[in-house]
Design an enzyme around this catalytic site. Structure first.
Site, mmCIF file in Angstrom:
data_model
loop_
_atom_site.group_PDB
_atom_site.id
_atom_site.type_symbol
_atom_site.label_atom_id
_atom_site.label_comp_id
_atom_site.label_asym_id
_atom_site.label_seq_id
_atom_site.Cartn_x
_atom_site.Cartn_y
_atom_site.Cartn_z
ATOM 1 N N TYR A 142 0.845 -1.204 0.000
ATOM 2 C CA TYR A 142 0.000 0.000 0.000
ATOM 3 C C TYR A 142 0.881 1.256 0.000
ATOM 4 O O TYR A 142 0.698 2.175 -0.795
ATOM 5 C CB TYR A 142 -0.890 -0.059 1.241
ATOM 6 C CG TYR A 142 -1.706 1.171 1.558
ATOM 7 C CD1 TYR A 142 -2.660 1.647 0.669
ATOM 8 C CD2 TYR A 142 -1.550 1.833 2.784
ATOM 9 C CE1 TYR A 142 -3.431 2.761 0.985
ATOM 10 C CE2 TYR A 142 -2.314 2.933 3.111
ATOM 11 C CZ TYR A 142 -3.259 3.396 2.207
ATOM 12 O OH TYR A 142 -4.016 4.493 2.525
ATOM 13 N N LYS A 146 1.321 4.075 -2.878
ATOM 14 C CA LYS A 146 1.025 5.492 -2.619
ATOM 15 C C LYS A 146 2.222 6.372 -3.002
ATOM 16 O O LYS A 146 2.053 7.451 -3.569
ATOM 17 C CB LYS A 146 0.640 5.710 -1.144
ATOM 18 C CG LYS A 146 -0.758 5.201 -0.786
ATOM 19 C CD LYS A 146 -1.831 5.990 -1.509
ATOM 20 C CE LYS A 146 -3.232 5.508 -1.253
ATOM 21 N NZ LYS A 146 -4.235 6.107 -2.145
#
Ligand code: AKB
Length: 316
Positions: A142, A146
């Site tokens: 994640y 990002k």
């Protein structure tokens, strides 16, 4: 007149941000979309389209047909869920962004909002008062997605002039809509369990400090960033954003002041390692200086509202 498309509107942030955008621009001008069935608060308050962001043609068709001027891309797989299936999380998080960046350029969408997260930071980042610009070596898929996404946003701004804006959210705490697979979700579960069972077993250890924010502050920050004049947005990757920092022990003490019989126990699981790699406290002075960010909620004020609203509105 603005015409807004919210993608991933059924998620924790999506529901509340869509409601705020409808308040601001008029319900009929804010189209909520999600791959899932509409959340009850969205279905009742304005237009909803079932849409898969991985289907670029379908998204482009909506953007064209509705003459969309702003997109809020909120669909994402968060930290804890992402670690269970990293390649799937990478695929969704990156493809959704690349699809929407291209659609914005092709269809001349005036503004794009895309959220980043404190998950971009890793073990080598300074933990306290984490600066805007620092060492960034994320540890989760994640966080990697990002950080890569932030660089792509900046690239599209520089290469195509796309007005894309972003913030690194801390853990978001809300009572209207449920969280979905994050490491910071304990700070919502704890309020619900305190009301239901007067006890909570926490999946993080007692002294794990993480940056957190009440949802009203997060929604207001998003609207303020999107409203700010273009010249004041000096960062085209993603702004650090902060409100409060607390540990499971501290939030449990805030609850005990209001529910004295509440008890907490600790059983850290795989999410502990993720939390340990994140900052404890963020320096958001660039957001304050560039577009006037200032939080309103601290732990005490948030605890009052969370317990009251979960009890009276959600009837827990
Ligand atoms: C998560 O815990 O994954 C999210 C985040 C900090 O972005 N809430």
């Amino acid at each position: 007149m603005e015409k807004v498309l919210v993608i991933g509107a059924g998620g924790q942030l999506g529901v509340e941000l869509t409601l705020a955008l409808r308040e601001k621009f008029g319900s009929e001008n804010v189209i909520a979309s999600d791959i899932r069935e509409p959340h009850v608060l969205l279905a009742e308050s304005g237009p909803f389209i079932q849409l898969d962001v991985m289907n670029s043609n379908a998204v482009a068709a909506v953007v064209k047909k509705e003459s969309i001027t702003q997109i809020y891309l909120l669909a994402a797989i968060l930290s804890a869920t992402g670690e269970k299936n990293p390649l799937w999380a990478w695929d969704i998080n990156m493809k959704s962004l690349m699809n929407v960046l291209d659609i914005c350029v092709e269809h001349k969408v005036a503004k794009l909002y895309w959220p980043s997260s404190i998950a971009v930071f890793g073990n080598t980042t300074p933990k306290d008062d984490t600066p805007q610009k620092t060492v960034i070596e994320p540890t989760t898929v994640y966080g990697i997605s990002k950080y890569a996404g932030e660089l792509w946003c900046q690239y599209y701004f520089e290469k195509y002039g796309l007005d894309v804006r972003s913030m690194r959210y801390p853990g978001l705490i809300s009572w209207k809509s449920a969280p979905g697979g994050g490491t910071t979700d304990y700070a919502i579960d704890i309020y619900i369990e305190a009301l239901k069972k007067q006890s909570y077993e926490c999946f993080l250890s007692e002294h794990t400090y993480l940056p957190m924010m009440y949802m009203d502050d997060a929604v207001r920050a998003t609207l303020e960033l999107m409203d700010a004049p273009k010249e004041s947005i000096k960062n085209r990757m993603s702004y650090n954003l902060a409100a409060m920092s607390f540990s499971p022990k501290e939030i449990s003490e805030a609850i005990q002041k209001r529910i004295p019989e509440f008890t907490i126990s600790y059983a850290p699981d795989f999410r502990q390692k993720i939390a340990d790699s994140w900052p404890s406290k963020i320096d958001d002075s660039d957001a304050r200086a560039d577009w006037g960010w200032k939080p309103e909620y601290d732990l005490e004020k948030m605890t009052d509202v969370m317990l009251e609203m979960l009890k009276t509105v959600n009837r827990i």
